[in-house]
Design an enzyme around this catalytic site. Structure first.
Site, short mmCIF file in Angstrom:
data_model
loop_
_atom_site.label_atom_id
_atom_site.label_comp_id
_atom_site.label_asym_id
_atom_site.label_seq_id
_atom_site.Cartn_x
_atom_site.Cartn_y
_atom_site.Cartn_z
N GLU A 66 2.61 -10.69 -11.79
CA GLU A 66 3.76 -10.80 -10.87
C GLU A 66 3.74 -12.19 -10.23
O GLU A 66 4.77 -12.75 -9.90
CB GLU A 66 3.70 -9.69 -9.80
CG GLU A 66 4.97 -9.63 -8.95
CD GLU A 66 5.00 -8.45 -7.97
OE1 GLU A 66 3.98 -7.74 -7.84
OE2 GLU A 66 6.04 -8.25 -7.33
N HIS A 106 9.00 2.56 -6.53
CA HIS A 106 8.05 2.91 -5.47
C HIS A 106 8.78 3.76 -4.42
O HIS A 106 9.84 3.36 -3.93
CB HIS A 106 7.52 1.65 -4.78
CG HIS A 106 6.77 0.73 -5.70
ND1 HIS A 106 5.41 0.82 -5.89
CD2 HIS A 106 7.19 -0.30 -6.48
CE1 HIS A 106 5.03 -0.13 -6.74
NE2 HIS A 106 6.07 -0.82 -7.12
N HIS A 155 0.59 -3.53 -12.19
CA HIS A 155 1.36 -4.71 -11.79
C HIS A 155 0.56 -5.91 -12.26
O HIS A 155 -0.53 -6.18 -11.73
CB HIS A 155 1.52 -4.75 -10.27
CG HIS A 155 2.59 -3.83 -9.77
ND1 HIS A 155 2.57 -2.48 -9.95
CD2 HIS A 155 3.76 -4.10 -9.11
CE1 HIS A 155 3.66 -1.94 -9.41
NE2 HIS A 155 4.40 -2.91 -8.89
N ASP A 194 12.11 -1.46 -6.11
CA ASP A 194 12.30 -0.98 -4.73
C ASP A 194 13.80 -1.04 -4.43
O ASP A 194 14.27 -1.99 -3.80
CB ASP A 194 11.54 -1.87 -3.75
CG ASP A 194 10.04 -1.89 -4.02
OD1 ASP A 194 9.38 -0.89 -3.74
OD2 ASP A 194 9.54 -2.91 -4.53
N LYS A 250 -1.39 7.99 1.53
CA LYS A 250 -1.85 7.38 2.78
C LYS A 250 -2.50 8.43 3.67
O LYS A 250 -2.26 9.62 3.51
CB LYS A 250 -0.66 6.74 3.51
CG LYS A 250 -0.05 5.61 2.68
CD LYS A 250 1.32 5.19 3.19
CE LYS A 250 1.99 4.26 2.21
NZ LYS A 250 2.40 4.90 0.96
C1 6MZ Z 1 3.48 -5.04 -5.73
C2 6MZ Z 1 4.63 -3.36 -4.67
C3 6MZ Z 1 5.85 -4.01 -4.93
O1 6MZ Z 1 3.57 3.24 -2.39
O2 6MZ Z 1 4.31 3.23 -0.01
N1 6MZ Z 1 4.90 -2.24 -4.00
N2 6MZ Z 1 3.45 -3.87 -5.08
N3 6MZ Z 1 4.61 -5.74 -5.99
C4 6MZ Z 1 5.82 -5.26 -5.59
N4 6MZ Z 1 6.93 -6.02 -5.82
C5 6MZ Z 1 7.90 -6.33 -4.85
N5 6MZ Z 1 6.84 -3.23 -4.44
C6 6MZ Z 1 6.23 -2.16 -3.89
O3 6MZ Z 1 5.74 2.17 -1.79
C7 6MZ Z 1 5.63 0.87 -1.24
C8 6MZ Z 1 4.39 0.21 -1.75
O4 6MZ Z 1 4.51 -0.07 -3.16
C9 6MZ Z 1 3.87 -1.29 -3.50
C10 6MZ Z 1 3.27 -1.83 -2.21
O5 6MZ Z 1 1.92 -1.40 -2.10
C11 6MZ Z 1 4.12 -1.17 -1.14
O6 6MZ Z 1 3.49 -1.06 0.12
P1 6MZ Z 1 4.73 3.37 -1.46
O7 6MZ Z 1 5.56 4.59 -1.70
#
Ligand code: 6MZ
Length: 340
Positions: free
Chosen positions: A203, A16, A200, A279, A103
């Site tokens: 999870e 992400h 996803h 992440d 966004k």
């Molecule tokens: C679910 C996740 C995540 O999109 O703003 N995101 N969604 N589970 C996870 N596991 C930990 N990790 C990240 O990147 C951040 C966004 O990615 C998703 C969430 O919506 C988070 O706000 P972007 O670039």
């Protein structure tokens, strides 16, 4: 092993954008956005340190909100995208599928957001020629369905102009919020338009939703932590890989230890799987570290790590020629080690 994994031309399929900014990059970004002498900058740094103390899934989402403040301007978003590509390139990632949630705020609309990220990826090709980057716009399941519909419409539109760059749609966001079936219409539309779906799924423990998602289908499954043995058999039969993110799962508390990670079960079942970071910034890791962790936890050899990388090549959304190139890079690397 670390050197071997670091230099291996790796393939990252679950990252992400806003979660992939590591502490140094966040500092660089905050400095760029606020200037390093400003009060905002000191406050941001203090808040960031505070996040490191203890972690669970909700805390992770607070951390995303914090990073989002830094990417809430066009300049911040553009610089963040560049930093993320730089950091993956520095970890010898030869192929990256980046996902991000478009966004809208006072500074940009969702369309602008995607345009900025796409333009930065394209510009990055000159500066970072060894990494091929693709984009998957994300739907955040805690946002309204209308936003998901807009995201899909934009993804379809951008994929028409850049079919080799915009390759799919991701469904993510806090798994405890939103209802999957509310988003299935938008996801279906994306699929009909030829976009791949990464979802996803499992999870957290939610049996009925897992069933709905598996019946709906997907090209790859994010996390898959709570899949049952029958579900895993289904994934194997359907050749749907599970994107395993060990540090993310343990730090966010959905898996109790590395040893107990479901990757072990997937390997025993010979089910398709890929190792990813999720992440890398928020969880302070890299793909090199994740592979090392996997190798050390489950006693894997170099050959196993190469097999895992080749599995990622196979399950990427790159075209045939790109996949061949990726496999060749891995092969050359392995051969260069033999002749040493
Ligand atoms: C679910 C996740 C995540 O999109 O703003 N995101 N969604 N589970 C996870 N596991 C930990 N990790 C990240 O990147 C951040 C966004 O990615 C998703 C969430 O919506 C988070 O706000 P972007 O670039």
């Amino acid at each position: 092993m670390f050197k071997f994994l670091k230099e291996l031309p790796k393939v990252e399929l679950h990252a992400h954008l806003n979660g992939s900014l590591n502490t140094n990059s966040l500092r660089d970004l905050a400095e760029k956005v606020y200037g390093n002498t400003s009060e905002e900058f000191s406050q941001l740094c203090a808040r960031f340190v505070d996040f490191e103390k203890d972690s669970n899934l909700d805390k992770c989402f607070e951390k995303f909100a914090f990073v989002h403040e830094l990417t809430s301007t066009a300049e911040g978003l553009q610089y963040a995208t560049e930093l993320v590509i730089r950091d993956f390139a520095n970890d010898n990632i030869q192929y990256l599928e980046l996902r991000t949630t478009p966004k809208a705020n006072n500074n940009y609309l969702r369309r602008d957001y995607l345009r900025i990220v796409l333009d930065t990826i394209k510009k990055g090709r000159e500066k970072y020629p060894n990494i091929l980057v693709k984009l998957l716009p994300s739907i955040n399941r805690s946002e309204p369905v209308a936003v998901a519909e807009e995201t899909v419409a934009l993804a379809v539109e951008f994929a028409k102009t850049d079919p080799d760059l915009v390759v799919g749609i991701d469904l993510s966001g806090n798994p405890a919020q939103g209802k999957f079936t509310d988003f299935s219409g938008a996801l279906n539309l994306a699929r009909k338009e030829g976009l791949k779906l990464v979802i996803h799924c499992a999870e957290i423990d939610n049996t009925s939703e897992i069933k709905e998602m598996l019946a709906f289908g997907m090209s790859r499954c994010g996390h898959g932590t709570y899949l049952s043995s029958e579900d895993i058999a289904h994934m194997k039969a359907a050749d749907i890989p599970i994107e395993c993110c060990l540090t993310s799962n343990v730090k966010s508390g959905t898996v109790s230890s590395f040893e107990e990670h479901h990757l072990k079960q997937l390997m025993e079942a010979d089910a398709p799987k890929v190792v990813c970071t999720d992440d890398s910034g928020v969880f302070d890791t890299t793909l090199t570290n994740e592979l090392l962790l996997v190798a050390e936890t489950f006693n894997l050899t170099r050959d196993h790590c190469i097999d895992l990388t080749m599995e990622a090549v196979k399950h990427s959304f790159a075209n045939d020629e790109e996949r061949q190139q990726m496999a060749l890079k891995v092969e050359h690397y392995v051969n260069s080690l033999k002749s040493e």
